[in-house]
Scaffold this motif. Structure first.
Motif, PDB file in Angstrom:
ATOM      1  N   VAL A  47       0.838  -1.201   0.000  1.00 42.93           N
ATOM      2  CA  VAL A  47       0.000   0.000   0.000  1.00 42.93           C
ATOM      3  C   VAL A  47       0.875   1.253   0.000  1.00 42.93           C
ATOM      4  CG1 VAL A  47      -1.704   1.331   1.328  1.00 42.93           C
ATOM      5  CG2 VAL A  47      -1.960  -1.155   1.100  1.00 42.93           C
ATOM      6  N   MET A  48       1.921   1.255   0.835  1.00 40.02           N
ATOM      7  CA  MET A  48       2.831   2.400   0.875  1.00 40.02           C
ATOM      8  C   MET A  48       3.520   2.612  -0.470  1.00 40.02           C
ATOM      9  SD  MET A  48       4.761   2.015   4.557  1.00 40.02           S
ATOM     10  CE  MET A  48       3.883   1.613   6.070  1.00 40.02           C
ATOM     11  N   ILE A  49       3.994   1.517  -1.061  1.00 43.86           N
ATOM     12  CA  ILE A  49       4.691   1.627  -2.345  1.00 43.86           C
ATOM     13  C   ILE A  49       3.734   2.109  -3.430  1.00 43.86           C
ATOM     14  CG2 ILE A  49       5.856   0.315  -4.159  1.00 43.86           C
ATOM     15  CD1 ILE A  49       7.067  -1.449  -1.996  1.00 43.86           C
ATOM     16  N   ALA A  50       2.505   1.634  -3.400  1.00 42.52           N
ATOM     17  CA  ALA A  50       1.516   2.063  -4.396  1.00 42.52           C
ATOM     18  C   ALA A  50       1.284   3.567  -4.310  1.00 42.52           C
ATOM     19  CB  ALA A  50       0.204   1.312  -4.190  1.00 42.52           C
ATOM     20  N   GLY A  51       1.156   4.083  -3.106  1.00 42.29           N
ATOM     21  CA  GLY A  51       0.967   5.522  -2.959  1.00 42.29           C
ATOM     22  C   GLY A  51       2.181   6.301  -3.422  1.00 42.29           C
ATOM     23  N   ALA A  52       3.366   5.815  -3.046  1.00 37.99           N
ATOM     24  CA  ALA A  52       4.601   6.535  -3.367  1.00 37.99           C
ATOM     25  C   ALA A  52       4.941   6.497  -4.852  1.00 37.99           C
ATOM     26  CB  ALA A  52       5.765   5.957  -2.553  1.00 37.99           C
ATOM     27  N   ALA A 169       9.810   1.151   1.659  1.00 36.79           N
ATOM     28  CA  ALA A 169       8.976   1.749   0.604  1.00 36.79           C
ATOM     29  C   ALA A 169       9.594   3.041   0.091  1.00 36.79           C
ATOM     30  CB  ALA A 169       7.565   2.009   1.130  1.00 36.79           C
ATOM     31  N   ALA A 170      10.140   3.844   0.993  1.00 30.64           N
ATOM     32  CA  ALA A 170      10.776   5.099   0.589  1.00 30.64           C
ATOM     33  C   ALA A 170      12.028   4.841  -0.233  1.00 30.64           C
ATOM     34  CB  ALA A 170      11.118   5.928   1.824  1.00 30.64           C
ATOM     35  N   ALA A 171      12.796   3.841   0.148  1.00 32.76           N
ATOM     36  CA  ALA A 171      14.013   3.515  -0.596  1.00 32.76           C
ATOM     37  C   ALA A 171      13.672   3.052  -2.006  1.00 32.76           C
ATOM     38  CB  ALA A 171      14.804   2.441   0.146  1.00 32.76           C
ATOM     39  N   VAL A 172      12.654   2.214  -2.124  1.00 31.60           N
ATOM     40  CA  VAL A 172      12.221   1.745  -3.441  1.00 31.60           C
ATOM     41  C   VAL A 172      11.730   2.919  -4.283  1.00 31.60           C
ATOM     42  CG1 VAL A 172      10.477   0.380  -4.662  1.00 31.60           C
ATOM     43  CG2 VAL A 172      11.639  -0.583  -2.660  1.00 31.60           C
ATOM     44  N   ALA A 173      10.878   3.757  -3.682  1.00 34.09           N
ATOM     45  CA  ALA A 173      10.304   4.888  -4.415  1.00 34.09           C
ATOM     46  C   ALA A 173      11.381   5.874  -4.858  1.00 34.09           C
ATOM     47  CB  ALA A 173       9.262   5.595  -3.556  1.00 34.09           C
ATOM     48  N   ALA A 174      12.339   6.150  -3.992  1.00 31.28           N
ATOM     49  CA  ALA A 174      13.400   7.100  -4.341  1.00 31.28           C
ATOM     50  C   ALA A 174      14.185   6.622  -5.550  1.00 31.28           C
ATOM     51  CB  ALA A 174      14.331   7.304  -3.143  1.00 31.28           C
ATOM     52  N   GLN A 175      14.479   5.327  -5.596  1.00 30.12           N
ATOM     53  CA  GLN A 175      15.212   4.772  -6.738  1.00 30.12           C
ATOM     54  C   GLN A 175      14.392   4.849  -8.016  1.00 30.12           C
ATOM     55  OE1 GLN A 175      18.353   3.637  -6.980  1.00 30.12           O
ATOM     56  NE2 GLN A 175      18.775   4.171  -4.856  1.00 30.12           N
TER      57      GLN A 175
END
Length: 202
Positions: A47-52, A169-175
């Protein structure tokens, strides 16, 4: 031209992929700690990754897709359906996915030019812990007739794990945003690149 939000075939494909990701993250099952009845599940990470990565509109649609599928299929962690979850003391956590993904998506869009792991983690903690737990605890108070203090105490043990999910999730999204910023802000990216010549996209 303004009007009701529309989704392109590409948007819908992304929604389907992230709905599938959320479902897949529930396949490892659940771990229950204590007597709260709230399971540890990787689906909140999805859910976090989907939003990000998708933003508020597509992120919410991905979550709603999972919940809708769950009305007929056991797509939630532990082999549960949405009806099973909504009829239990943990109903607030499932409902809380919607404002969680919406807030994470909205804040990520607003802060994307300055998005990094630290900023993303803060966003995910706000959405994935503060907002999600607010809905989850409220649901436990209503469904299980618990006091706020009791419901909160039953969920404290889950905080470290959810904090780790927020960082991941933040690390994945940042990349992903560094490599492919148009995934989240397709129209914004188009405006930004309109004034700068760029090679045709493949």
């Amino acid at each position: 031209m303004s009007g009701a939000p529309t989704f392109s075939a590409r948007d819908l494909a992304q929604v389907a992929v992230f709905a599938a990701l959320i479902i897949a993250l529930g396949l490892p099952g659940t771990i229950n700690i204590g007597t709260s009845g709230v399971p540890i599940t990787l689906q909140t990470l999805g859910v976090m990754i989907a939003g990000a990565l998708l933003g508020p509109r597509k992120g919410v649609l991905a979550v709603l897709t999972v919940i809708a599928l769950g009305l007929a299929l056991p797509v939630l962690a532990g082999g549960r359906t949405s009806l099973t979850s909504l009829s239990s003391a943990t109903a607030g956590f499932l409902i809380g996915w919607i404002p969680t993904v919406a807030l994470i998506g909205w804040l990520t869009v607003k802060l994307l030019p300055r998005y990094n792991v630290i900023v993303g983690t803060a966003i995910n903690l706000l959405g994935g812990i503060v907002v999600l737990y607010a809905f989850g605890i409220a649901g436990m108070m209503i469904r299980a007739d618990l006091t706020f203090a009791k419901a909160l105490s039953l969920n404290v043990t889950f905080l470290p794990g959810d904090a780790i999910k927020a960082v991941v999730a933040a690390a994945v999204a940042a990349q992903v945003h560094r490599a492919y910023p148009a995934l989240l802000t397709g129209r914004a990216a188009s405006r930004a690149t309109a004034s700068t010549p760029a090679p045709d996209a493949a």
